[in-house]
Design a protein around this motif. Structure first.
Motif, mmCIF file in Angstrom:
data_model
loop_
_atom_site.group_PDB
_atom_site.id
_atom_site.type_symbol
_atom_site.label_atom_id
_atom_site.label_comp_id
_atom_site.label_asym_id
_atom_site.label_seq_id
_atom_site.Cartn_x
_atom_site.Cartn_y
_atom_site.Cartn_z
ATOM 1 N N TYR A 2 0.987 -1.305 -0.040
ATOM 2 C CA TYR A 2 -0.043 -0.034 -0.168
ATOM 3 C C TYR A 2 0.724 1.293 0.145
ATOM 4 N N THR A 6 -3.070 5.631 1.217
ATOM 5 C CA THR A 6 -4.097 4.952 1.873
ATOM 6 C C THR A 6 -4.038 5.367 3.355
ATOM 7 N N LYS A 7 -3.385 6.242 3.914
ATOM 8 C CA LYS A 7 -3.194 6.606 5.434
ATOM 9 C C LYS A 7 -3.415 8.076 5.545
ATOM 10 N N GLY A 73 -11.378 2.175 4.457
ATOM 11 C CA GLY A 73 -9.865 1.644 4.521
ATOM 12 C C GLY A 73 -8.775 2.613 5.046
ATOM 13 N N GLY A 76 -8.543 2.316 8.724
ATOM 14 C CA GLY A 76 -8.275 1.185 9.306
ATOM 15 C C GLY A 76 -8.807 -0.108 8.934
ATOM 16 N N ASN A 77 -9.943 0.136 8.243
ATOM 17 C CA ASN A 77 -10.678 -1.273 8.006
ATOM 18 C C ASN A 77 -9.844 -2.070 6.838
ATOM 19 N N GLU A 78 -9.376 -3.246 7.168
ATOM 20 C CA GLU A 78 -8.445 -3.968 6.043
ATOM 21 C C GLU A 78 -9.109 -4.427 5.106
ATOM 22 N N LYS A 79 -10.204 -5.083 5.122
ATOM 23 C CA LYS A 79 -11.229 -5.615 4.197
ATOM 24 C C LYS A 79 -11.377 -4.263 3.227
ATOM 25 N N LEU A 81 -9.764 -1.580 2.769
ATOM 26 C CA LEU A 81 -8.875 -1.128 2.031
ATOM 27 C C LEU A 81 -8.557 -1.938 1.062
ATOM 28 N N LYS A 82 -8.438 -3.495 1.324
ATOM 29 C CA LYS A 82 -8.218 -4.113 0.067
ATOM 30 C C LYS A 82 -9.006 -4.190 -0.965
ATOM 31 N N THR A 150 -1.855 1.155 -4.586
ATOM 32 C CA THR A 150 -1.000 0.088 -4.266
ATOM 33 C C THR A 150 -0.060 0.316 -5.650
#
Length: 246
Positions: A2, A6-7, A73, A76-79, A81-82, A150
């Protein structure tokens, strides 16, 4: 892997707010629908819900959902973010929103796009809807395109797949059009009578010939979608390479 974008919490807040505005616009457009006769743009009252059949509305609602997922995402939600980091999804969303904007704004010089008016609250709202979905949202997705989430690039195969949704949307619009009462096509180029009059002028209407013309236009249109997607994917891939180099 990433990327730093994304942050970016302020970006997450902005995208979430923009998504809420988009949802609110559509909800109010349906709930507060008013029919005003206009011989050129709205000659018939097609009802409040046909707005959902517009490519602009569908693509922008998909974009609003994507913005919400992206915001989740970023926070902080990983799903989430993916999902939002899938470059193919991002490029497809970008493509559809940009095309909606290009078609709408391209209609002004052809006098096929209704001018903005702000003389009443409802007219101002409808004009704001058009500006938000056809100008603000396209500019936003172009901005996001400049910052890949990404290091993954877009394949040529996926670029070709970008034509699937416009094709299905077109077929649905053409099949549904004559089946509803009153007859309704979200865009005139799906209407065989309009196409026949445009190209064949005063010649007697021929349904087979009209749909033949539409088929040619459809092939051209889907090819154009794929071509624009190839450009967007090229920009995305170049940005990925540049970020990797840095």
């Amino acid at each position: 892997m990433y990327n730093k974008i994304t942050k970016n919490k302020p970006l997450g807040v902005l995208l979430f707010i923009m998504a809420l505005i988009g949802f609110a616009i559509v909800i109010y457009r349906i709930a507060g629908y008013q029919f005003e006769y206009d011989a050129q743009f709205t000659p018939i009252d097609y009802g409040r819900f046909n707005v959902l059949t517009y490519f602009t509305i569908q693509s922008n609602l998909a974009c609003c959902i994507y913005f919400c997922i992206t915001a989740l995402g970023i926070f902080g939600n990983e799903k989430a973010l993916k999902i939002s980091s899938n470059p193919t999804l991002k490029v497809f969303i970008t493509l559809y929103v940009i095309v909606a904007g290009l078609v709408y704004n391209g209609g002004f010089p052809l006098k096929m796009t209704q001018p903005w008016t702000f003389d009443t609250f409802y007219h101002a709202f409808v004009s704001f809807l058009q500006i938000y979905f056809h100008i603000v949202m396209p500019i936003t997705v172009i901005f996001l395109l400049m910052f890949p989430f990404t290091n993954e690039q877009i394949s040529k195969k996926n670029v070709v797949l970008s034509g699937v949704y416009p094709l299905l949307y077109s077929l649905f619009s053409m099949i549904r059009g004559p089946l509803v009462n009153p007859v309704y096509y979200p865009y005139p180029f799906y209407n065989p009578e309009f196409i026949w009059q445009t190209f064949m002028k005063d010649k007697p209407f021929n349904a087979v010939g009209a749909y033949g013309l539409i088929a040619v236009l459809l092939v051209f249109g889907i090819s154009l979608f794929i071509a624009i997607c190839a450009i967007i994917a090229f920009v995305h891939n170049k940005r990925v390479k540049k970020m990797i180099a840095v």
